[in-house]
Design a protein around this motif. Structure first.
Motif, PDB file in Angstrom:
ATOM      1  N   ASN A 232       0.827  -1.207   0.000  1.00 57.72           N
ATOM      2  CA  ASN A 232       0.000   0.000   0.000  1.00 57.72           C
ATOM      3  C   ASN A 232       0.867   1.265   0.000  1.00 57.72           C
ATOM      4  OD1 ASN A 232      -2.391  -1.569   0.066  1.00 57.72           O
ATOM      5  ND2 ASN A 232      -2.136  -1.819   2.282  1.00 57.72           N
ATOM      6  N   SER A 233       0.228   2.415   0.160  1.00 56.39           N
ATOM      7  CA  SER A 233       0.907   3.719   0.160  1.00 56.39           C
ATOM      8  C   SER A 233       0.547   4.474   1.430  1.00 56.39           C
ATOM      9  CB  SER A 233       0.489   4.540  -1.069  1.00 56.39           C
ATOM     10  OG  SER A 233       0.824   3.866  -2.255  1.00 56.39           O
ATOM     11  N   PRO A 234       1.400   5.437   1.856  1.00 56.31           N
ATOM     12  CA  PRO A 234       1.068   6.234   3.046  1.00 56.31           C
ATOM     13  C   PRO A 234      -0.193   7.055   2.818  1.00 56.31           C
ATOM     14  CG  PRO A 234       3.386   6.477   2.455  1.00 56.31           C
ATOM     15  CD  PRO A 234       2.722   5.780   1.316  1.00 56.31           C
ATOM     16  N   PRO A 235      -0.796   7.576   3.881  1.00 56.51           N
ATOM     17  CA  PRO A 235      -2.000   8.413   3.737  1.00 56.51           C
ATOM     18  C   PRO A 235      -1.728   9.618   2.839  1.00 56.51           C
ATOM     19  CG  PRO A 235      -1.622   7.842   6.040  1.00 56.51           C
ATOM     20  CD  PRO A 235      -0.402   7.414   5.290  1.00 56.51           C
ATOM     21  N   GLN A 236      -2.795  10.217   2.326  1.00 57.07           N
ATOM     22  CA  GLN A 236      -2.655  11.387   1.453  1.00 57.07           C
ATOM     23  C   GLN A 236      -1.933  12.503   2.197  1.00 57.07           C
ATOM     24  OE1 GLN A 236      -6.345  12.752  -0.146  1.00 57.07           O
ATOM     25  NE2 GLN A 236      -5.419  14.271  -1.490  1.00 57.07           N
ATOM     26  N   GLY A 237      -0.989  13.147   1.512  1.00 57.70           N
ATOM     27  CA  GLY A 237      -0.208  14.213   2.139  1.00 57.70           C
ATOM     28  C   GLY A 237       1.067  13.727   2.782  1.00 57.70           C
ATOM     29  N   PHE A 238       1.351  12.425   2.700  1.00 59.91           N
ATOM     30  CA  PHE A 238       2.573  11.859   3.276  1.00 59.91           C
ATOM     31  C   PHE A 238       3.287  11.025   2.214  1.00 59.91           C
ATOM     32  CE2 PHE A 238      -0.021  12.816   6.893  1.00 59.91           C
ATOM     33  CZ  PHE A 238       0.867  13.204   7.886  1.00 59.91           C
ATOM     34  N   GLY A 239       4.593  10.889   2.385  1.00 54.61           N
ATOM     35  CA  GLY A 239       5.386  10.089   1.467  1.00 54.61           C
ATOM     36  C   GLY A 239       6.476   9.338   2.200  1.00 54.61           C
ATOM     37  N   ILE A 240       6.991   8.294   1.557  1.00 57.35           N
ATOM     38  CA  ILE A 240       8.081   7.513   2.152  1.00 57.35           C
ATOM     39  C   ILE A 240       9.388   8.227   1.860  1.00 57.35           C
ATOM     40  CG2 ILE A 240       9.319   5.326   2.137  1.00 57.35           C
ATOM     41  CD1 ILE A 240       6.731   3.949   1.395  1.00 57.35           C
ATOM     42  N   LYS A 241      10.017   8.709   2.906  1.00 56.74           N
ATOM     43  CA  LYS A 241      11.273   9.449   2.768  1.00 56.74           C
ATOM     44  C   LYS A 241      12.457   8.513   2.595  1.00 56.74           C
ATOM     45  CE  LYS A 241      13.821  13.115   5.128  1.00 56.74           C
ATOM     46  NZ  LYS A 241      13.865  13.947   6.361  1.00 56.74           N
ATOM     47  N   LEU A 274      -1.200   3.387   7.067  1.00 55.19           N
ATOM     48  CA  LEU A 274      -1.595   4.224   8.206  1.00 55.19           C
ATOM     49  C   LEU A 274      -0.413   4.991   8.804  1.00 55.19           C
ATOM     50  CD1 LEU A 274      -4.017   1.750  10.053  1.00 55.19           C
ATOM     51  CD2 LEU A 274      -4.610   3.565   8.439  1.00 55.19           C
ATOM     52  N   LEU A 275       0.749   4.897   8.201  1.00 58.83           N
ATOM     53  CA  LEU A 275       1.944   5.533   8.777  1.00 58.83           C
ATOM     54  C   LEU A 275       1.962   7.039   8.517  1.00 58.83           C
ATOM     55  CD1 LEU A 275       4.920   3.105   8.044  1.00 58.83           C
ATOM     56  CD2 LEU A 275       3.360   3.163   9.991  1.00 58.83           C
ATOM     57  N   THR A 276       2.297   7.803   9.543  1.00 55.16           N
ATOM     58  CA  THR A 276       2.471   9.258   9.398  1.00 55.16           C
ATOM     59  C   THR A 276       3.784   9.730  10.022  1.00 55.16           C
ATOM     60  OG1 THR A 276       1.197   9.631  11.435  1.00 55.16           O
ATOM     61  CG2 THR A 276      -0.014   9.718   9.342  1.00 55.16           C
ATOM     62  N   SER A 277       4.634   8.796  10.437  1.00 52.90           N
ATOM     63  CA  SER A 277       5.919   9.161  11.039  1.00 52.90           C
ATOM     64  C   SER A 277       6.895   7.995  10.869  1.00 52.90           C
ATOM     65  CB  SER A 277       5.757   9.499  12.529  1.00 52.90           C
ATOM     66  OG  SER A 277       5.266   8.378  13.243  1.00 52.90           O
ATOM     67  N   LYS A 278       8.105   8.192  11.323  1.00 55.06           N
ATOM     68  CA  LYS A 278       9.140   7.165  11.238  1.00 55.06           C
ATOM     69  C   LYS A 278       8.781   5.994  12.156  1.00 55.06           C
ATOM     70  CE  LYS A 278      14.193   6.848  11.350  1.00 55.06           C
ATOM     71  NZ  LYS A 278      15.443   7.619  11.607  1.00 55.06           N
ATOM     72  N   CYS A 298      14.445  -9.402  10.357  1.00 56.55           N
ATOM     73  CA  CYS A 298      15.283  -8.201  10.242  1.00 56.55           C
ATOM     74  C   CYS A 298      14.462  -7.001  10.689  1.00 56.55           C
ATOM     75  CB  CYS A 298      15.809  -8.010   8.821  1.00 56.55           C
ATOM     76  SG  CYS A 298      14.603  -7.381   7.654  1.00 56.55           S
ATOM     77  N   LYS A 299      15.166  -5.936  11.008  1.00 55.51           N
ATOM     78  CA  LYS A 299      14.519  -4.686  11.425  1.00 55.51           C
ATOM     79  C   LYS A 299      14.429  -3.768  10.213  1.00 55.51           C
ATOM     80  CE  LYS A 299      15.269  -0.637  14.369  1.00 55.51           C
ATOM     81  NZ  LYS A 299      16.187   0.005  15.334  1.00 55.51           N
ATOM     82  N   VAL A 300      13.219  -3.319   9.908  1.00 54.64           N
ATOM     83  CA  VAL A 300      13.001  -2.394   8.790  1.00 54.64           C
ATOM     84  C   VAL A 300      12.488  -1.075   9.356  1.00 54.64           C
ATOM     85  CG1 VAL A 300      11.764  -1.973   6.639  1.00 54.64           C
ATOM     86  CG2 VAL A 300      12.479  -4.298   7.231  1.00 54.64           C
ATOM     87  N   THR A 301      13.171   0.012   9.000  1.00 59.69           N
ATOM     88  CA  THR A 301      12.754   1.349   9.433  1.00 59.69           C
ATOM     89  C   THR A 301      12.189   2.090   8.234  1.00 59.69           C
ATOM     90  OG1 THR A 301      14.473   1.424  11.133  1.00 59.69           O
ATOM     91  CG2 THR A 301      13.483   3.525  10.477  1.00 59.69           C
ATOM     92  N   VAL A 302      10.909   2.462   8.327  1.00 66.20           N
ATOM     93  CA  VAL A 302      10.239   3.206   7.263  1.00 66.20           C
ATOM     94  C   VAL A 302      10.025   4.632   7.763  1.00 66.20           C
ATOM     95  CG1 VAL A 302       8.243   3.332   5.731  1.00 66.20           C
ATOM     96  CG2 VAL A 302       9.079   1.103   6.505  1.00 66.20           C
ATOM     97  N   ASP A 303      10.672   5.582   7.085  1.00 63.85           N
ATOM     98  CA  ASP A 303      10.566   6.987   7.479  1.00 63.85           C
ATOM     99  C   ASP A 303       9.527   7.668   6.599  1.00 63.85           C
ATOM    100  OD1 ASP A 303      10.883   9.506   8.437  1.00 63.85           O
ATOM    101  OD2 ASP A 303      13.019   9.692   7.989  1.00 63.85           O
TER     102      ASP A 303
END
Length: 394
Positions: A232-241, A274-278, A298-303
């Protein structure tokens, strides 16, 4: 009369002393002049033992005054510029600079800046698994190592947090060309960083490990990247940094015919809708039949960060045929771009280029599209208004 005579004698002595001092300074030491020392290094003092200065300290420009024969022989490093970090803890500080002349014959007239930024970080630690990789393997290699047993299987890195965050993986290199049978070797632990830079003030404990290597004519190992599966994709107005993994690579073992065709290892799906932060995730690795994995997760960090828009008014540049004059219907346009706030805030209208290409056209009036360039990567061009202009060539 005796009293007046004493005063007169004192005045005469003072004048003689002043003349002598003037002669020493002006004749022996040369006239008093000023000189600017542009790059005087700043030395921190009273740095807390549990802290580390993570930024490069700015130099200061010092204007000094003194006898020419003294001051002309001085260089920047002869001056002592200090910042006192007593009672400072982790954080960013604007600290007063103090400058001391190299001798009493020199006077400091001024220096700039009088304050500099100092960033203090606390010393922290982080545990990393030790990954094995094999080097110098060729088609003529007779023995193929299986996954080695590494002891200890992990190390602890000590250093500033900003430096530890650069670590991509901790690994050992095993030279296949030197292996002819089951063997045990002691190898230094190496570090690969995300940006390829060398770590500063980072120490590993232990700095070397023992690897027990067993060979096989049927099995082999490969080191491949771990690729996260994003759903999926982050909520509208947010992006994967950014997306980072720990570890980012994995050494797997198995039958030669199977393992040599594996280019990466994937993870279970990570839902970012549903992500809006790191956010950190611990996810399972997708298993492959008959292939051995040293770790299962493994540990995955999505910012994920907000995406903002900004409008710029940009001048239109017309590239006209050589020797021709031109006029344009609109000299500036509005450009709307979108991206992460910290990137958008660094962009100015001068960085954006809006060009109309008329180099191949003859005399006449044309409606030509506007070409936008100069935008950094990871910045989206949303709209330009208008999208074209009328150019008259004559």
């Amino acid at each position: 009369m005796k009293f007046l005579s004493k005063i007169f004698n004192i005045k005469v002595i003072a004048v003689i002393f002043a003349i002598g001092l003037w002669y020493y300074v002006s004749v022996t030491q040369g006239p008093v002049i000023s000189k600017t020392f542009k790059n005087v290094p700043v030395v921190p003092i009273n740095v807390p033992s549990e802290s580390y200065i993570s930024n490069a300290l700015q130099t200061v420009s010092v204007v000094a005054e003194g006898p020419s024969k003294v001051i002309l022989g001085l260089k920047d490093s002869d001056f002592v510029a200090t910042v006192n970090l007593l009672n400072k803890k982790e954080g960013e500080f604007l600290v007063d600079v103090e400058v001391t002349p190299p001798s009493s014959a020199i006077r400091i007239k001024s220096f700039t800046p009088d304050k500099i930024k100092v960033v203090l970080e606390s010393i922290s630690s982080k545990k990393f698994p030790v990954v094995s990789e094999f080097i110098n393997a060729t088609q003529t290699t007779q023995f193929f190592p299986s996954l080695p047993i590494v002891s200890p299987s992990s190390v602890v890195a000590f250093g500033p947090g900003s430096e530890l965050s650069k670590i991509k993986r901790v690994y050992i290199s095993i030279d296949v060309s030197k292996i002819t049978g089951n063997t045990t070797v002691v190898l230094p632990v190496q570090v690969e960083t995300i940006d390829g830079s060398n770590l500063q003030n980072v120490y590993l404990n232990p700095s070397s490990v023992v690897a027990e290597v067993k060979v096989s004519e049927e099995n082999t190992i490969v080191t491949v990247p771990i690729v996260p599966t994003i759903q999926n994709s982050p909520p509208q107005g947010f992006g994967i940094k950014s997306i980072s993994m720990q570890p980012s690579v994995i050494t797997i073992s198995g039958p030669i015919s199977l393992v040599t065709n594996i280019k990466s290892v994937t993870t279970d799906p990570i839902d970012v809708s549903l992500l809006t932060s790191k956010t950190d995730f611990t996810v399972k690795l997708t298993k492959i039949d008959n292939v051995t994995f040293p770790v299962n997760t493994c540990k995955v960090t999505v910012d994920v960060s907000p995406i903002v828009s900004k409008t710029f008014t940009v001048q239109v540049k017309v590239v006209a045929p050589q020797g021709r004059q031109y006029s344009v219907s609109q000299e500036s346009i509005n450009v709307i771009i979108a991206g992460f706030k910290e990137v958008i805030d660094t962009i100015t209208s001068d960085m954006i280029k809006c060009t109309v290409d008329a180099t191949t056209l003859d005399i006449g009036t044309y409606t030509l599209p506007i070409i936008v360039s100069g935008l950094p990567q990871n910045v989206i061009l949303q709209t330009i208004t208008p999208t074209s202009v009328e150019v008259k060539i004559y």
